[in-house]
Every structure is written in C-alpha cells, then in structure tokens.
Design a protein around this motif. Structure first.
Motif, PDB file in Angstrom:
ATOM      1  N   LEU A  14       0.819  -1.210   0.000  1.00 34.29           N
ATOM      2  CA  LEU A  14       0.000   0.000   0.000  1.00 34.29           C
ATOM      3  C   LEU A  14       0.853   1.259   0.000  1.00 34.29           C
ATOM      4  O   LEU A  14       0.597   2.201  -0.755  1.00 34.29           O
ATOM      5  CB  LEU A  14      -0.856   0.007   1.266  1.00 34.29           C
ATOM      6  N   GLU A  36      -6.911   5.694  -1.406  1.00 29.14           N
ATOM      7  CA  GLU A  36      -6.361   4.375  -1.742  1.00 29.14           C
ATOM      8  C   GLU A  36      -7.058   3.279  -0.936  1.00 29.14           C
ATOM      9  O   GLU A  36      -7.471   2.252  -1.479  1.00 29.14           O
ATOM     10  CB  GLU A  36      -4.857   4.384  -1.465  1.00 29.14           C
ATOM     11  N   LEU A  37      -7.191   3.506   0.376  1.00 25.91           N
ATOM     12  CA  LEU A  37      -7.846   2.513   1.233  1.00 25.91           C
ATOM     13  C   LEU A  37      -9.299   2.326   0.810  1.00 25.91           C
ATOM     14  O   LEU A  37      -9.797   1.203   0.720  1.00 25.91           O
ATOM     15  CB  LEU A  37      -7.799   2.941   2.703  1.00 25.91           C
ATOM     16  N   ILE A  85      -9.581   0.165  -2.261  1.00 26.14           N
ATOM     17  CA  ILE A  85      -9.417  -1.268  -1.992  1.00 26.14           C
ATOM     18  C   ILE A  85     -10.644  -1.825  -1.294  1.00 26.14           C
ATOM     19  O   ILE A  85     -11.199  -2.845  -1.674  1.00 26.14           O
ATOM     20  CB  ILE A  85      -8.184  -1.520  -1.102  1.00 26.14           C
ATOM     21  N   GLU A 101      -7.173  -7.826   0.774  1.00 21.93           N
ATOM     22  CA  GLU A 101      -6.008  -7.751  -0.096  1.00 21.93           C
ATOM     23  C   GLU A 101      -5.463  -9.135  -0.422  1.00 21.93           C
ATOM     24  O   GLU A 101      -5.082  -9.416  -1.550  1.00 21.93           O
ATOM     25  CB  GLU A 101      -4.913  -6.918   0.575  1.00 21.93           C
TER      26      GLU A 101
END
Lengths: 345, 444
Positions: free
Chosen positions: B51, B81-82, B85, B264
């Motif tokens: 990440l 970004e988080l 995901i 992930e």
C-alpha cells in the motif's frame, strides 16, 4: 509436572519459532548487512509477531547500533542475540510506565470520601476470616478463553492438593454457566451458580460465602467477556471486584486473559482493564497455533504487566507457567541443531 | 494512545510548508508515518508495504493544492487508496430465494464469535421474512449446543442438534432434512472452532460442505485479530474457498486493519459485521467507513465537506470576531447552537472526529437533548435579555423556565455557564490573545 509443562510450552511455540527464524534466514542468509532495507525488514518481522510498533522500533535501533559496531555486517546469530536480549529485558525487567490501578491509589479527591465509606463498611460488615480463600478473578474481552483457562487453573490447583471452588460470574452469555459447570464436573470441583441474568456480584458473594463455610483454599471467579470500551460493563466489573474485596478484606488476584491472536488492540484492552480492576498478571491463551502472542511484549513494555501462565491446548493439563526466556527463545532464538535434538528427546 | 495520521503527518512534513509539489524527498518521512499508522492498525506488514509503495507513486509529483496542507494532501491520497481497496468489494449475502433451502456455513477460530453471529444472522433473516433453522455442528466445546439452543429459543428459531452423534457432517445432513420437513428455507450451520488452523478441523469443515453444498461459506474474524489474520484467511480460502468474511466485535476500539488484510490477500469481501452484544447488533459492512477507522483519522473529510456545505462562513467569522472582542452575548450563543445543529446529530458530528469512537462517545454521554434544552431556554428570552443577560432577575427566570419547559435551576445553570465563558474570554483578551493565554496556562 514442571518438566512436562515446559516441554508442552516448547511444543506449543514450535510453529512460531520456525516461522520467524526461517523467515530471517530466508531473507538474510547467515550474514546481515546494514542498510535501510535490512532494518525495515527486521522491523517488519518483529511487527509480524504483533510486538507493537514501539517495541519493534526500539529493538531495530539497537540492532542498527550493533551492526555499526561490527563494521556494518554481523552474523544472523548476533542479530538474533540482540533481539533476544531486548525482548527478554522487556519481559522480565521493564518498569511499568503507567501504573495499573491499585485500591490504595484512590484519586486525591476521592480519598476522603472513600475512607469514610471504608470505615462505615468495616463497621457494618463482619470481619473477613483471617486467611480466607485465595480468590482468583478472571477478566478479559469476549472470546479470549476465560472459561477454559479457569478449568485449567482449577485442575492445576487441585493437582497441587488444594480445594477449589468455581464461581459462575458470567451470567450474560447464553449457556456460559453450563459451559463452566461442564468443566467443573470434568475437573471434579464444585461450581456455584445462579440463573442466567443474575447479578454477577451476588453470585460471587454466594460463592465466597460457600467457600468460607467449606474452608475452600482457592475460589476462581469467571466473568462475562466484555469489550473494554463498554463503560457500563467495565463499571460492573469494578463492582464485582469491590464485592470480593469487601468480603475477603483484600484485592482479588486478578488475571487478564489475552488471546495470542490479538493485535495492537491488546494494548488498549490491558490499559483499560488495569484502570478498572487491579490486574496482577496476564494469561496468554491459544498459543499453540501460528499466532505469536507478541502483544504481551508490547503490554509488558507499556504497562509493565507480567505474563503468569500460557494456555496452549484444549485439555485441562494445557496450562504452563510463563517462562520469559523460553518464550523469547521460541520467538527469536536461532533454531540450532542442538536445540532440535533436545526437542526430539 | 494512537496519534491520528493527520497530526503525525503534520509533524513529519513540517519542513514541507511552502513546498509546491510532493517529491520523493519530501514525502519519504511521511510515507514512513503512513506505514507505521497502518501497522499500528494491525494491517498485515506485507499489505502495508504494498500500500505504502502505491501511495508513494500516487503522491509523487502531485501539486500541493492551495486549500490543503501537504500533510492533508497525503492523508487524502491514503484515504482514497484505502477506500478504493475496501470499497470495490462491497457485497451482499447470496442466499437464493427460489431454491428450497439456502445454506450458510459459519466457520472460524475459537472465540471469534461464531455462535453469536449465527444467532444474529438467523434473527436478521427472520425479520426479512425467511424462516431459518440453526444447526449445532460444534460437538466439541462444552455447552456449545446449549448456547445455540438458548439463542434459538430467544429469537424463536428452531435449532437442530444431536448429542449422540459425533460426526458433524451427518448432523448437518439430518438438520438439512429436518429443515425441509419443517418448511424452513435457510439453514445456518454453526461449526466447531479450533485454537488454530489444523488439518483435522479443515477436514471436518470440508466434509460438511461436501455432504451439504453451501451457498455461503462465511469466515468469522475477530476485529481485534493481529498479524495472524492473514494466515487464518489464507488457509480458510485455500481449503474451504469461503465466500465472504464477517468482522465481529467491531463495537470496540480495534482499528480493524485485519479486514484490509483479508481483502487484499484473499480477495474475499467482508459482508457483515457484529457491532454489539445484543442479537440485533448485526450490520451490513460499509467498506468505505473502514478507511478512516483504520488510519485513525475519523471521517474528517466528510466533516469538512459538511461544514463547508452547511455552515454560513460569514456568520462563523462574525462570531469569531465577537468572541475575540469579548462581546459574546446569549444571542451569539444561540446562533452558534443553530449552526451546530445544521451539521446533524452531535454524536454523529463528534464521531467523525479523529480519536472519537463509540466508546469515547458513550463515556462522554453526549446528548442532543441537552443542546435542544439550552436552545429552548435562550429562545424563551426576550431580545433584550439575550443581549444583556444581567437584567434577568428572579421573576424573569421563572418566566423563561416556564416558557422553555425547563426549571429555574436549569436556567440558572445556563446563565452561570455563560458568565463563566464570558469571564474566561475576558481573561484571554486581557492576557494578550488566545495564544498568549494558552502559553500561560500550559507553561504555568
């Protein structure tokens, strides 16, 4: 008995041990060179054992120092020795940075009030029998293995020839009382309980009265699991502890159960529990998997709470006294042939 | 205990003030802080590493927007970004209605909360108009069967159990048959946990799934799980090909980085989450809300957006000016309350702040009604009274209390608070402004 416990302890940590050391060997081979990447990787390995960022950073700094002394390169063994030394030091000597609550530590403002109340209590309540039973108070968040640990403790004390009584203080979770009763029967000790939804403080009071009447040596008190963020439930726990204190004249020996799978939240748990009831020590449970239980290092460093027992299996014998050196060795020591040989014995 | 990421980044990026662009050099320190924050949230170290490098790539060369500090800029990238995901995977339970009996298998380690979750799911399905049946396939843990029966009874859902049989797959098969006889349309199977992942357990679970094909295989994971979460999820994915995860004990203050790791590493979504001790406390998992929780920044961005959208900036500045001058009347106070109310329930607003969570809020006992009461009291005053509260005498107090549906002591309390506040402001101004005041208070 002790020998058996130690070998179980080793056995329980076997997976942990191979994982970390193999990981390091795979990464670095037998020589470790000083660069940022190396240090990051060591730090990651320590963190992957749930040891906490703070401890990991401190230990990595020491390794950096060591590598510099050695001219920028050292053997894997030397690096592992640094880690071992640091973790062992944290587990055995670290001074609590936050002093966990004791009953003598009333906040300054509350002191006068508390004293007065204490006198009134002393006047109205009968003097507790000198000696009295040893009371072990078992607390923790949901699902850490409190009830199973209680069964193991009961077995331990019983096998030492002491009489044990269990108090079913988890009156909240469905069938928790039944679960404790089944264990009590298996171990062969009495269990004092009331119906579901009963006041846990009342159950504990009853159990202590029964123990006094029977001259029981050890009373082990189960409590409902609770998240440390639930203020009202934590207050309830404090109340049960006060009932024990009032009844026996002293603080219960309080054990906080910590699941080896727990991550960094374990630190918050330990802090809040220690602020609510006088926690003496931790019991690290479920250590026979790949979980490393490194959170106890973070807890020892931050709160100075020691680990007393380690739970490793599903039978009542599977409780061993915590041995910091063995635990540390198992976490980080090189997996030498000599050691493998002792293990095979 | 944890510093929120924004503050940490502010520290790390102090030197950056005035930079126009994020460069490799000036974000290095910041990325290290991001990594630490993720690790403290129990995000798996390998996932965290990946990440951080992708965040670094995204941040590089970005212009620093006028409205954001460099630190806020990085936080925004981390958050995006988080969310990307987590948010890409929001998923529903797949329990076909047409089929005669939909099947759910619930599995996980000991103490993760499987049995409680089974009860919660059964209740939820029942409320949706389905008729579930629970099957007690945990034949090992003492009283596990009793626990499921107690739960089933309390929500009026039938429970199939068999204390004689020692073959879990057989029990499930008979349970499935009984569900058909009872005209139930969902079968929820509570399986045994283990202390850790072992072959025996996996075999037993595989046997169950082979005997009765499962529509949903759910892995129950404790939100407090540390780095081990990845191991658990990986093995369960490989051996049982689970469909989704359930995150339990999310009502605590665990950051829940484990959820990110599961997503992930296995690509399986988190579908539901347990948020309390009561059987009603089951919620659909909102991935986008996890991002802020994991990095401990609260939902500040939403808060800022709301503030910009709903607060009247001109008015806010006016109030701040009056505050600085020490002319703060009850009329100003009334305006302030109105502004705050526009932002929504107080608890919701506070919940979006960093460091705030359900636990802290419960402790603080935040109550919107108090705010309403204060407003009612001020509303019951005449304009003159609001501007010169010193004229409020005994009979005025009685009238105000009657008008606002409160009592005189509540009115007195408010007036006292107001006087305290005004005194404090005078002290601040006398001391040479807010900064000087702070220095004196903290320094002394």
């Amino acid at each position: 008995m002790i020998r058996g416990a130690l070998s179980r302890f080793r056995q329980g940590l076997k997976k942990t041990r191979t994982g970390l050391v193999d990981g390091m060997r795979g990464m670095f081979g037998n020589r470790v060179r000083l660069d940022q990447q190396t240090l990051d990787r060591i730090e990651e390995l320590l963190i992957s054992a749930d040891m906490g960022v703070q401890s990991a950073v401190a230990i990595t700094r020491n390794i950096e120092k060591r590598l510099k002394q050695e001219g920028g390169e050292a053997t894997l063994e030397a690096v592992l020795a640094v880690i071992r030394h640091d973790v062992l030091e944290i587990l055995t000597t670290a001074k609590p940075k936050v002093r966990p609550l004791r009953w003598d530590d009333e906040p300054a403002g509350a002191k006068g009030k508390r004293k007065k109340q204490g006198r009134a209590d002393a006047a109205s309540a009968p003097e507790p029998a000198p000696g009295g039973p040893r009371v072990i108070f078992v607390v923790g968040v949901n699902g850490t293995g409190k009830t199973t640990t209680i069964a193991k403790l009961a077995y331990l004390y019983k096998s030492r020839g002491q009489s044990v009584l269990l108090a079913a203080g988890d009156t909240f979770r469905a069938a928790a009382v039944e679960q404790l009763a089944v264990w009590a029967e298996r171990v062969g000790v009495p269990c004092v309980h009331q119906g579901p939804g009963a006041d846990p403080a009342a159950v504990v009071f009853d159990a202590l009265s029964a123990a006094e009447a029977r001259g029981t040596d050890v009373v082990i008190v189960d409590t409902a699991g609770r998240l440390h963020t639930k203020t009202n439930l934590m207050d309830e726990l404090g109340k049960v502890a006060r009932v024990i204190r009032r009844k026996t004249g002293r603080d219960p020996e309080t054990l906080l159960i910590v699941d080896a799978n727990t991550g960094q939240n374990g630190l918050a748990q330990a802090r809040v529990f220690a602020e609510t009831v006088p926690v003496d020590a931790l019991v690290l449970t479920k250590l026979d998997g790949t979980a490393k239980g490194g959170i106890v290092v973070a807890i020892a460093e931050t709160l100075g709470l020691p680990v007393r027992y380690v739970g490793m299996g599903e039978t009542v014998q599977d409780l061993a006294p915590f041995a910091p050196d063995l635990f540390t060795d198992a976490l980080f020591a090189a997996w030498t042939d000599a050691e493998a040989a002792t293990e095979a014995e | 205990m944890f510093q929120d990421l924004t503050r940490r980044l502010d520290q790390a990026m102090k030197k950056l003030a005035g930079s126009e662009r994020l460069t490799e050099d000036n974000i290095k320190e910041a990325l290290r802080e991001v990594r630490m924050a993720l690790l403290e949230a129990d995000v798996n170290y390998a996932v965290a590493k990946k990440l951080v490098s992708s965040i670094g790539e995204k941040a590089l060369g970005r212009e620093v927007l006028g409205s954001l500090t460099p630190a806020q800029q990085v936080v925004k990238i981390v958050n995006d970004e988080l969310t990307a995901i987590l948010g890409g995977h929001a998923a529903e339970l797949n329990l076909p209605r047409g089929k005669d009996i939909a099947t759910v298998m619930v599995m996980g380690l000991q103490g993760s909360g499987k049995t409680t979750f089974c009860g919660k799911l059964a209740l939820r399905l029942k409320k949706e108009g389905r008729s579930p049946m629970l099957v007690a396939a945990d034949i090992y843990r003492p009283a596990a069967i009793d626990q499921l029966h107690v739960i089933g009874d309390s929500i009026g859902v039938p429970v199939h159990s068999d204390r004689e049989r020692t073959n879990a797959a057989q029990i499930v098969k008979l349970g499935h048959r009984r569900a058909r006889d009872n005209k139930c349309d969902v079968l929820i199977v509570d399986t045994a946990g283990r202390l850790h992942i072992d072959d025996e357990l996996m075999q037993e679970l595989q046997d169950i799934a082979r005997t009765v094909p499962m529509d949903e295989k759910l892995l129950v994971l404790d939100a407090m799980t540390g780095q081990e979460a990845v191991n658990i999820a990986t093995v369960f994915a490989a051996r049982l090909d689970f469909d989704g995860a359930v995150l339990t004990k999310l009502d605590g203050d665990a950051r829940g980085g484990a959820a990110l790791s599961v997503l992930e590493v296995t690509g399986r979504p988190v579908k539901l989450c347990g948020v309390g001790e009561k059987l009603e406390d089951l919620e659909v998992f909102h991935p986008e809300r996890m991002a802020g929780r994991i990095i401990g920044m609260g939902d500040v961005l939403t808060l800022i957006e709301q503030a910009e959208e709903k607060m009247d900036l001109g008015e806010a500045e006016l109030l701040a000016g009056r505050f600085a001058e020490g002319h703060f009347t009850l009329e100003d106070f009334q305006r302030q309350i109105r502004q705050m109310k526009k932002m929504g329930p107080l608890k919701g607003v506070l919940g979006m702040l960093p460091g705030m969570n359900a636990g802290v809020l419960d402790k603080a006992k935040v109550d919107d009604r108090q705010l309403g009461q204060v407003e009612a009291i001020i509303n019951s005053m005449t304009r003159d009274e609001r501007r010169r509260p010193d004229i409020i005498n005994g009979s005025r107090r009685k009238r105000i209390a009657r008008g606002s549906g409160t009592n005189v002591s509540q009115v007195n309390k408010l007036l006292k608070q107001y006087r305290d506040m005004r005194r404090m402001m005078k002290q601040i101004n006398a001391a040479g402004g807010l900064q000087e005041f702070g220095r004196r208070v903290l320094g002394g």
